[in-house]
Design an enzyme around this catalytic site. Sequence first.
Site, short mmCIF file in Angstrom:
data_model
loop_
_atom_site.label_atom_id
_atom_site.label_comp_id
_atom_site.label_asym_id
_atom_site.label_seq_id
_atom_site.Cartn_x
_atom_site.Cartn_y
_atom_site.Cartn_z
N GLU A 39 0.79 -1.25 0.00
CA GLU A 39 0.00 0.00 0.00
C GLU A 39 0.81 1.29 0.00
O GLU A 39 0.27 2.34 -0.29
CB GLU A 39 -1.03 -0.02 1.14
CG GLU A 39 -0.42 0.22 2.48
CD GLU A 39 -1.29 1.07 3.39
OE1 GLU A 39 -2.48 1.21 3.14
OE2 GLU A 39 -0.73 1.61 4.35
N ASN A 40 2.12 1.21 0.33
CA ASN A 40 2.95 2.42 0.27
C ASN A 40 4.08 2.29 -0.75
O ASN A 40 5.04 3.05 -0.72
CB ASN A 40 3.57 2.71 1.64
CG ASN A 40 2.56 2.79 2.75
OD1 ASN A 40 2.51 1.94 3.63
ND2 ASN A 40 1.72 3.80 2.71
N ASN A 67 -5.33 0.97 3.90
CA ASN A 67 -6.07 2.20 3.69
C ASN A 67 -5.57 3.00 2.49
O ASN A 67 -6.27 3.87 1.98
CB ASN A 67 -6.04 3.07 4.96
CG ASN A 67 -4.64 3.31 5.48
OD1 ASN A 67 -3.87 2.37 5.68
ND2 ASN A 67 -4.29 4.56 5.68
N HIS A 68 -4.35 2.72 2.01
CA HIS A 68 -3.83 3.42 0.82
C HIS A 68 -4.00 2.61 -0.47
O HIS A 68 -3.46 2.98 -1.51
CB HIS A 68 -2.36 3.78 1.00
CG HIS A 68 -2.15 4.85 2.04
ND1 HIS A 68 -2.62 6.14 1.87
CD2 HIS A 68 -1.53 4.82 3.25
CE1 HIS A 68 -2.30 6.85 2.94
NE2 HIS A 68 -1.65 6.08 3.80
FE FE2 Z 1 -1.75 1.91 6.09
#
Ligand code: FE2
Length: 270
Positions: A39-40, A67-68
């Site tokens: 996600e990052n 969440n990303h």
């Molecule tokens: Fe996260």
Amino acid sequence: MKIAFIGDIVGRPGRSMINEHLKRIKVEEGIDFVIANYENASHGFGLTAKNAKELFVAGIDVMTGGNHTWDKKDILPLFEQFELLRPHNYPEGVPGTGCKIYEVAGEKLAILNLMGHYSMPFTDNVFRIAKETVSQLKSDGIDHIFIDFHAEATSEKRAVLMMLQGQVSGVMGTHTHVGTDDLQISNGTAYLTDIGLTGCRDNVIGMDAKVPIERFLTGMPGRFEVPKVCKRILQMAVMELEGGKCINAYKIKQFDDGRRFISEAWVDDN
Ligand SMILES: [Fe+2]
């Protein structure tokens, strides 16, 4: 089977550590299957098609989100092209899935991606989804189940361990980017509150420290940037699974300067 889990890969420094070290570590440790959180991975936010390809070529078998997940617009078609998950407790109808089953060393392994509630986007109740999904997998005859629990709150992560210990092979946390010192095998379930990032080990959660320091000093907004030059780390948990249980686990911290630290899990049985 022997599986490995890598947490949040943050930007180019994280991807370069995967490129430089993963294949060699896989061979040295006899690892059959690698799970990592994407996600990052692209500039610190989300995942691009180019970087997805790069990470799978570097030796990752399946990647989990958080969440990303939705930060880069080209994520949607990637669910069809690559072995990518997003948190399973997003409501019905959301693209992608958070649970997939793989054949590893002649046995079935389910990978389940979940997301917590505290300071996270609105989703269905993660504890209920976790319980229901694990019991469905068990009734489908899947013994080996590994969970990436992407959550901010340590209490939520501990609660999932307490709820599912003995039923799943591993529960490990991602999202905080800071590794915790509590690797354990609890009634056959490998557990770590947070595996920690793969990327810059100096700075702040893999991002250039100047921006968060300024934000904390002034309360003014600022855009996070991944440093171009930094001291890097790759953090990985290795788990040996047998009959649905984890029988051995350890964590490797590989530094870019060649140093490597290994910590063993403690074991508790009822
Ligand atoms: Fe996260």
